[in-house]
Enzyme design. Structure first.
Site, mmCIF file in Angstrom:
data_model
loop_
_atom_site.group_PDB
_atom_site.id
_atom_site.type_symbol
_atom_site.label_atom_id
_atom_site.label_comp_id
_atom_site.label_asym_id
_atom_site.label_seq_id
_atom_site.Cartn_x
_atom_site.Cartn_y
_atom_site.Cartn_z
ATOM 1 C CB CYS A 76 -0.872 -0.015 1.263
ATOM 2 S SG CYS A 76 -1.832 1.485 1.504
ATOM 3 C CB CYS A 191 -3.142 3.614 -5.602
ATOM 4 S SG CYS A 191 -4.447 2.766 -4.671
HETATM 5 N N1 DGL Z 1 -3.972 0.378 -1.980
HETATM 6 C C1 DGL Z 1 -3.638 1.576 -1.286
HETATM 7 C C2 DGL Z 1 -2.396 2.241 -1.888
HETATM 8 O O1 DGL Z 1 -1.596 1.627 -2.570
HETATM 9 C C3 DGL Z 1 -4.665 2.645 -1.087
HETATM 10 C C4 DGL Z 1 -6.104 2.379 -0.916
HETATM 11 C C5 DGL Z 1 -6.764 3.346 0.075
HETATM 12 O O2 DGL Z 1 -7.107 4.475 -0.284
HETATM 13 O O3 DGL Z 1 -6.905 2.913 1.204
HETATM 14 O O4 DGL Z 1 -2.182 3.401 -1.653
#
Ligand code: DGL
Length: 266
Positions: A76, A191
């Site tokens: 993330c 993301c």
């Molecule tokens: N998957 C997460 C990232 O790579 C973000 C998702 C969220 O907004 O919680 O930033």
């Protein structure tokens, strides 16, 4: 002493980390994985930094005690750009691999000198992201695009719900920049949810670009940090755990299709 049968832990606020995990599986088919979904905290993109930092450090205290992973992959960007350093300081007995915007890689490959970074609003605000630009791409034009809705749309899309293409287009269009006859040629997917929307992005693109997804590089990095294993690793199930019990059928089916058994709460 290292227990080679301990799992590799993947962490994200939602399903996005699966885009990294699917690459890791190919490189480490013999390993066991635990995937933690902080669905209670989703989406991270709009959290205040101090609150999110505290939330993640507290949550990891619990997670590490329970799963004692061989390695943690913070799949993330929104979390990694904020707490990777804090996690390493707070839990020095564990190894962490982060996921951060692939700005260095984009700077290496751009021809036009116009790069866009598509991320959550949290990731585009981070000092960490700004430092990456200063260190590796200061001679280029870097457009930071913080999207409030795409991570949620990726969740909906993978659950088979209809997504509004006009909304996705509106979030995507600021990535396409034209300056003095030059055009954005690389869009960094910063993301981990976004690679799930790549076919839609390609359809909506104003012109052809390279969509940079660092998942493979992160999986390789994780693999390189694992201690060599001479003995056979005891087989075990891969499990997915959640911070709140909203495991409807579509979520369970999704994790099942990625080889996980939904094992309840963290
Ligand atoms: N998957 C997460 C990232 O790579 C973000 C998702 C969220 O907004 O919680 O930033």
């Amino acid at each position: 002493m290292v227990n080679h049968s301990s799992p590799i832990l993947f962490f994200d606020s939602g399903i996005g980390g699966l885009t990294v995990l699917r690459k890791a599986r190919v490189l480490m088919p013999e390993r066991r994985f635990v995937y933690i979904v902080d669905n209670k905290g989703f989406p991270y993109g709009l959290w205040k930094e101090d609150k999110l930092r505290l939330h993640l450090l507290t949550l990891f205290g619990r997670i590490l005690k329970k799963y004692k992973p061989l390695l943690c992959v913070i799949a993330c960007n929104t979390a990694s750009t904020l707490v990777l350093g804090d996690l390493r300081t707070a839990f020095p007995d564990y190894s962490f691999v982060g996921t951060v915007p692939a700005i260095k890689m984009a700077a290496k490959h751009t021809r036009s000198g116009l790069i866009s970074v598509l991320a959550t609003p949290g990731t585009v605000r981070r000092a960490y992201t700004q430092d990456l630009i200063t260190s590796f791409a200061s001679q280029y034009f870097v457009q930071l695009v913080g999207s409030e809705r795409l991570a949620g749309y990726a969740e909906d899309y993978l659950r088979g719900q209809t997504v509004d293409l006009n909304v996705i287009k509106a979030e995507l269009l600021p990535c396409f920049v034209e300056q003095n006859g030059k055009y954005t040629d690389i869009i960094v997917l910063a993301c981990t949810h976004y690679p799930f929307l790549i076919n839609i992005f390609r359809k909506l693109a104003l012109w052809p670009v390279d969509w940079l997804d660092p998942a493979e590089a992160i999986a390789q990095r994780a693999c390189s940090l694992l201690p060599p294993c001479r003995n056979k690793i005891e087989p075990g199930e891969d499990i997915a755990c959640f911070t709140v019990a909203q495991m409807d059928f579509t979520v369970r089916r999704l994790f099942h299709s990625f080889g996980f058994k939904c094992a309840g709460l963290v």
